[in-house]
Scaffold this motif. Structure first.
Motif, PDB file in Angstrom:
ATOM      1  N   HIS A 111       0.835  -1.200   0.000  1.00  0.00           N
ATOM      2  CA  HIS A 111       0.000   0.000   0.000  1.00  0.00           C
ATOM      3  C   HIS A 111       0.875   1.258   0.000  1.00  0.00           C
ATOM      4  CE1 HIS A 111      -3.144  -2.877   1.139  1.00  0.00           C
ATOM      5  NE2 HIS A 111      -3.983  -1.990   0.670  1.00  0.00           N
TER       6      HIS A 111
ATOM      7  N   ASP B  93      -1.842  -1.025  -4.009  1.00  0.00           N
ATOM      8  CA  ASP B  93      -3.264  -0.688  -3.985  1.00  0.00           C
ATOM      9  C   ASP B  93      -3.491   0.746  -3.535  1.00  0.00           C
ATOM     10  OD1 ASP B  93      -3.871  -3.211  -4.791  1.00  0.00           O
ATOM     11  OD2 ASP B  93      -5.089  -3.730  -3.048  1.00  0.00           O
ATOM     12  N   ASP B  94      -4.524   1.322  -4.093  1.00  0.00           N
ATOM     13  CA  ASP B  94      -5.139   2.581  -3.675  1.00  0.00           C
ATOM     14  C   ASP B  94      -4.620   3.820  -4.409  1.00  0.00           C
ATOM     15  OD1 ASP B  94      -6.610   1.003  -1.962  1.00  0.00           O
ATOM     16  OD2 ASP B  94      -5.527   1.588  -0.155  1.00  0.00           O
TER      17      ASP B  94
ATOM     18  N   HIS C  15      -9.082   0.032  -9.260  1.00  0.00           N
ATOM     19  CA  HIS C  15      -9.401  -0.441  -7.903  1.00  0.00           C
ATOM     20  C   HIS C  15     -10.753   0.176  -7.501  1.00  0.00           C
ATOM     21  CE1 HIS C  15      -8.083  -2.247  -4.149  1.00  0.00           C
ATOM     22  NE2 HIS C  15      -7.976  -1.119  -3.500  1.00  0.00           N
TER      23      HIS C  15
ATOM     24  N   HIS D 135     -13.316   3.078  -4.020  1.00  0.00           N
ATOM     25  CA  HIS D 135     -12.987   2.011  -3.068  1.00  0.00           C
ATOM     26  C   HIS D 135     -14.262   1.327  -2.558  1.00  0.00           C
ATOM     27  CE1 HIS D 135     -10.491  -0.171  -0.118  1.00  0.00           C
ATOM     28  NE2 HIS D 135      -9.484   0.196  -0.890  1.00  0.00           N
TER      29      HIS D 135
ATOM     30  N   PRO E 260     -11.324  -3.843  -3.916  1.00  0.00           N
ATOM     31  CA  PRO E 260     -11.031  -3.262  -2.607  1.00  0.00           C
ATOM     32  C   PRO E 260     -11.306  -4.230  -1.463  1.00  0.00           C
ATOM     33  CG  PRO E 260     -12.227  -1.706  -3.967  1.00  0.00           C
ATOM     34  CD  PRO E 260     -12.275  -3.031  -4.677  1.00  0.00           C
TER      35      PRO E 260
HETATM   36 ZN   LIG Z   1      -7.612  -0.750  -1.359  1.00  0.00          ZN
END
Ligand SMILES: [Zn+2]
Length: 261
Positions: A29, A86-87, A153, A157, A193
């Motif tokens: 992350h 991710d994110d 993604h 979320h 997510p």
């Molecule tokens: Zn995420």
């Protein structure tokens, strides 16, 4: 102890035998200069680099797309490893990407399309009283121009275990369109997510396919065997909890990487 065994397992090629027909996908992350020990989403850049060197030494680090293509063609997996994020945190661009470039490693960045360039603070950061900026679209485009893969993604979320129909479609197809507009290239890689198996319904998995994505990544630990579905990819989330790459190696070799994020 785990550390020693992890190192020994990989050094002795036992790891190679264990993963002969498999591929590994790891998920990060945040990568920052320093990390709080109790922060499951951040690892410090020194540890990140040690992980990357471990990957480079013991695996064939490839773009996620290569693993997806092999699965689509029914080809045998051979110890590939794909690095994913991710994110869309800004440190991915500022801190992680320079390390990856220096080591010559590919990676995929799964971004929450409607959060890029905004000051949205997700609930999990709010709960910790933390605020971590997102990448700007210029930064996402720069990563793409540098040869990294950009994946979706969802738009916000979304928890795809809880929404359905048009709402889910907006999150999936919408994210794909956002990426196509923003980076000017089709984006067909997807990670859902929250990542747990209950965070994606079967109906929504079909919508992932319908939206034109070619894969679907969870954050459920485990490796991917030859013949598995590209729409059911396992990923191993890596956090500061893996205090060293060898510990990661140990968990992997003995199938104990069951952490979910
Ligand atoms: Zn995420």
């Amino acid at each position: 102890m785990k550390d020693l065994i992890g190192q020994t397992v990989f050094a002795s090629r036992v790891g190679a035998l264990l993963l002969r027909n498999e591929a590994v996908i790891v998920a990060f992350h945040r990568v920052q200069e320093t990390a709080e020990p109790d922060d499951p989403l951040t690892i410090d850049v020194g540890l990140f680099e040690r992980h990357c060197r471990f990957f480079r030494r013991y695996f064939r680090v490839v773009p996620l797309r290569d693993i997806v293509e092999k699965l689509e063609r029914g080809q045998r997996l051979k110890r590939e490893l794909a690095i994913t994020f991710d994110d869309g945190y800004r440190d991915n661009f500022e801190t992680a990407a320079p390390v990856l470039r220096r080591l010559g490693l590919p990676a995929t960045f799964f971004v929450v399309t409607q959060w890029m360039g905004t000051d949205v603070v997700p609930f999990w950061d709010k709960e910790r009283g933390a605020r971590h900026p997102w990448m700007t679209w210029d930064q996402v485009r720069a990563l793409h121009d540098q040869g990294f893969e950009i994946g979706a993604h969802t738009r916000t979320h979304a928890d795809l275990g809880r929404i359905s129909g048009v709402e889910a479609q907006r999150e999936l197809l919408g994210a794909r369109l956002d990426l196509a507009v923003a980076i000017g290239a089709p984006a067909d890689l997807f990670a859902y997510p929250f990542g747990g198996l209950d965070r994606l319904t079967d109906a929504n998995r079909e919508l992932v396919k319908d939206a034109g994505f070619r894969c679907c990544c969870s954050a459920v630990g485990g490796t991917n065997a030859t013949g598995s579905s590209p729409f059911d990819l396992r990923r191993i989330p890596i956090s500061a909890w893996h205090k060293s790459p060898s510990q990661f190696g140990f968990e992997l070799a003995f199938g104990r990487s069951l952490l979910t994020a």
